[in-house]
Design a protein around this motif. Structure first.
Motif, PDB file in Angstrom:
ATOM      1  N   LEU A 158       2.055  13.657 -10.351  1.00 53.33           N
ATOM      2  CA  LEU A 158       3.283  14.911 -10.647  1.00 53.33           C
ATOM      3  C   LEU A 158       3.339  15.006 -11.535  1.00 53.33           C
ATOM      4  O   LEU A 158       3.028  16.477 -12.002  1.00 53.33           O
ATOM      5  CB  LEU A 158       4.346  14.817  -9.556  1.00 53.33           C
ATOM      6  N   LEU A 159       3.741  13.897 -13.022  1.00 55.97           N
ATOM      7  CA  LEU A 159       4.368  13.798 -13.538  1.00 55.97           C
ATOM      8  C   LEU A 159       3.396  14.624 -14.385  1.00 55.97           C
ATOM      9  O   LEU A 159       3.154  15.109 -16.033  1.00 55.97           O
ATOM     10  CB  LEU A 159       4.863  12.766 -14.387  1.00 55.97           C
ATOM     11  N   LEU A 197      -0.320  15.286 -14.034  1.00 57.00           N
ATOM     12  CA  LEU A 197      -0.195  16.695 -13.675  1.00 57.00           C
ATOM     13  C   LEU A 197       0.445  18.335 -14.609  1.00 57.00           C
ATOM     14  O   LEU A 197       0.086  18.951 -14.630  1.00 57.00           O
ATOM     15  CB  LEU A 197      -1.252  16.849 -12.678  1.00 57.00           C
ATOM     16  N   ARG A 201       0.174  -0.905   0.232  1.00 53.20           N
ATOM     17  CA  ARG A 201      -0.149   0.153  -0.117  1.00 53.20           C
ATOM     18  C   ARG A 201       0.534   1.327   0.788  1.00 53.20           C
ATOM     19  O   ARG A 201       0.478   2.441  -0.761  1.00 53.20           O
ATOM     20  CB  ARG A 201      -1.013  -0.182   1.119  1.00 53.20           C
ATOM     21  N   VAL A 202       1.367   1.087   1.147  1.00 51.35           N
ATOM     22  CA  VAL A 202       2.614   2.487   1.105  1.00 51.35           C
ATOM     23  C   VAL A 202       3.139   2.789  -0.589  1.00 51.35           C
ATOM     24  O   VAL A 202       2.954   4.006  -0.723  1.00 51.35           O
ATOM     25  CB  VAL A 202       3.459   1.984   2.505  1.00 51.35           C
ATOM     26  N   ARG A 203       3.763   1.847  -1.082  1.00 57.40           N
ATOM     27  CA  ARG A 203       4.593   1.731  -2.957  1.00 57.40           C
ATOM     28  C   ARG A 203       4.081   1.744  -3.251  1.00 57.40           C
ATOM     29  O   ARG A 203       4.230   2.831  -4.751  1.00 57.40           O
ATOM     30  CB  ARG A 203       5.464   0.412  -2.887  1.00 57.40           C
ATOM     31  N   GLY A 204       2.103   1.595  -3.310  1.00 52.98           N
ATOM     32  CA  GLY A 204       0.767   2.447  -4.440  1.00 52.98           C
ATOM     33  C   GLY A 204       0.463   3.716  -4.188  1.00 52.98           C
ATOM     34  O   GLY A 204       0.823   4.026  -5.418  1.00 52.98           O
ATOM     35  N   ARG A 231       3.144   5.837  -2.715  1.00 51.59           N
ATOM     36  CA  ARG A 231       4.033   6.690  -3.623  1.00 51.59           C
ATOM     37  C   ARG A 231       4.007   6.336  -5.153  1.00 51.59           C
ATOM     38  O   ARG A 231       4.203   8.074  -5.507  1.00 51.59           O
ATOM     39  CB  ARG A 231       5.513   5.745  -3.907  1.00 51.59           C
ATOM     40  N   ILE A 232       3.689   5.471  -5.792  1.00 52.50           N
ATOM     41  CA  ILE A 232       4.029   5.459  -7.239  1.00 52.50           C
ATOM     42  C   ILE A 232       3.069   6.504  -7.622  1.00 52.50           C
ATOM     43  O   ILE A 232       2.974   7.108  -8.777  1.00 52.50           O
ATOM     44  CB  ILE A 232       3.520   4.457  -7.514  1.00 52.50           C
ATOM     45  N   ALA A 283       1.907   8.651  -5.820  1.00 53.37           N
ATOM     46  CA  ALA A 283       2.298  10.795  -5.689  1.00 53.37           C
ATOM     47  C   ALA A 283       2.739  10.693  -6.435  1.00 53.37           C
ATOM     48  O   ALA A 283       2.895  12.258  -7.946  1.00 53.37           O
ATOM     49  CB  ALA A 283       2.423  10.979  -4.654  1.00 53.37           C
ATOM     50  N   GLY A 284       3.709   9.729  -8.092  1.00 52.04           N
ATOM     51  CA  GLY A 284       4.958  11.011  -8.582  1.00 52.04           C
ATOM     52  C   GLY A 284       4.465  10.277  -9.829  1.00 52.04           C
ATOM     53  O   GLY A 284       4.903  11.429 -10.604  1.00 52.04           O
ATOM     54  N   MET A 285       3.435   9.669 -10.574  1.00 54.88           N
ATOM     55  CA  MET A 285       3.036   9.753 -11.681  1.00 54.88           C
ATOM     56  C   MET A 285       2.018  11.064 -11.881  1.00 54.88           C
ATOM     57  O   MET A 285       1.672  11.494 -12.565  1.00 54.88           O
ATOM     58  CB  MET A 285       2.228   8.853 -11.589  1.00 54.88           C
TER      59      MET A 285
END
Lengths: 78, 151
Positions: free
Chosen positions: B49-50, B52, B37-40, B42-43, B45-47
């Motif tokens: 950012l890219l 949007l 869940r934490v990894r999901g 984080r992914i 959030a990064g995606m």
């Protein structure tokens, strides 16, 4: 035109002269996804993202300086 | 996986096609449903950012299946949101009169950077999808490389 700007639908105005700075959020986004995949969930992800982002931006800036020197100084002397 | 960060009821070693589909639909959701869940998050959030960020910079013109079709192949891996943006661009913006299209079109570096943001998000999502389909014991390998015998 600026007043009627619709964010996320129309391109952001007045950004053409600062386009090279847009690599910073790009690098941060790539680092966030890459480190999310690679770093175990309990580890310090934020610190790793900052470190990777700084390294890539420093590398890009260094490459830009080297290429700038080559194009502006070395090539005109050939 | 280390014991503290993954749902023990989910077997992360098996083939997970549903997780792959969900990872395409919403980047990060595939990892979330297999217990990472934490990894999901984080992914995601990064995606976000890219994608949007690309939209903020280039507007809907940053996704254009007609004029930038090779870029669009990479961008389409980012999920249905990107396909929806292209539909908006093709069905609504491109149908406007040429003069009315001007505020919606991005040019030069702004268009290039916006397109690049979303294309990189799509290419990264390919890796995310594959990782969700075949959840490797990556954390154990990472711990071995770091010399941490506890993991």
């Amino acid at each position: 035109m600026t007043l009627a700007w619709i964010p996320f639908l129309q391109p952001v105005p007045e950004l053409v002269s600062l386009w090279y700075l847009l690599c910073i959020p790009l690098v941060i986004g790539v680092a966030m996804v890459y480190k999310a995949l690679w770093i175990p969930e309990g580890r310090s992800w934020g610190q790793q993202v900052v470190m990777m982002s700084v390294l890539i931006v420093t590398g890009l800036a260094g490459l830009a300086i080297v290429l700038g020197v080559f194009v502006q100084i070395v090539i005109p002397r050939l | 996986m280390t014991s503290h960060d993954t749902d023990p009821n989910v077997d992360v070693r098996t083939f997970q096609p549903l997780a792959g589909i969900l990872a395409w639909v919403v980047p990060g959701l595939g990892h979330y449903v297999i217990g990472q869940r934490v990894r999901g998050i984080r992914i995601f959030a990064g995606m976000a950012l890219l994608i949007l960020g690309g939209l903020f910079i280039g507007g809907v013109d940053a996704v254009d299946s007609k004029n930038d079709n090779l870029w669009f192949i990479a961008q389409a891996c980012g999920g249905p949101l990107v396909l929806g943006i292209d539909v908006i661009n093709q069905k609504y913006v491109k149908e406007l009169a040429a003069v009315d299209q001007i505020p919606w079109q991005s040019f030069g570096h702004v268009n290039s950077v916006g397109t690049l943001y979303i294309a990189l998000a799509g290419l990264l999502n390919v890796v995310v999808i594959l990782d969700a389909i075949y959840p490797a014991r990556r954390d154990e390998r990472y711990a071995r490389r770091q010399g941490d015998p506890a993991s």
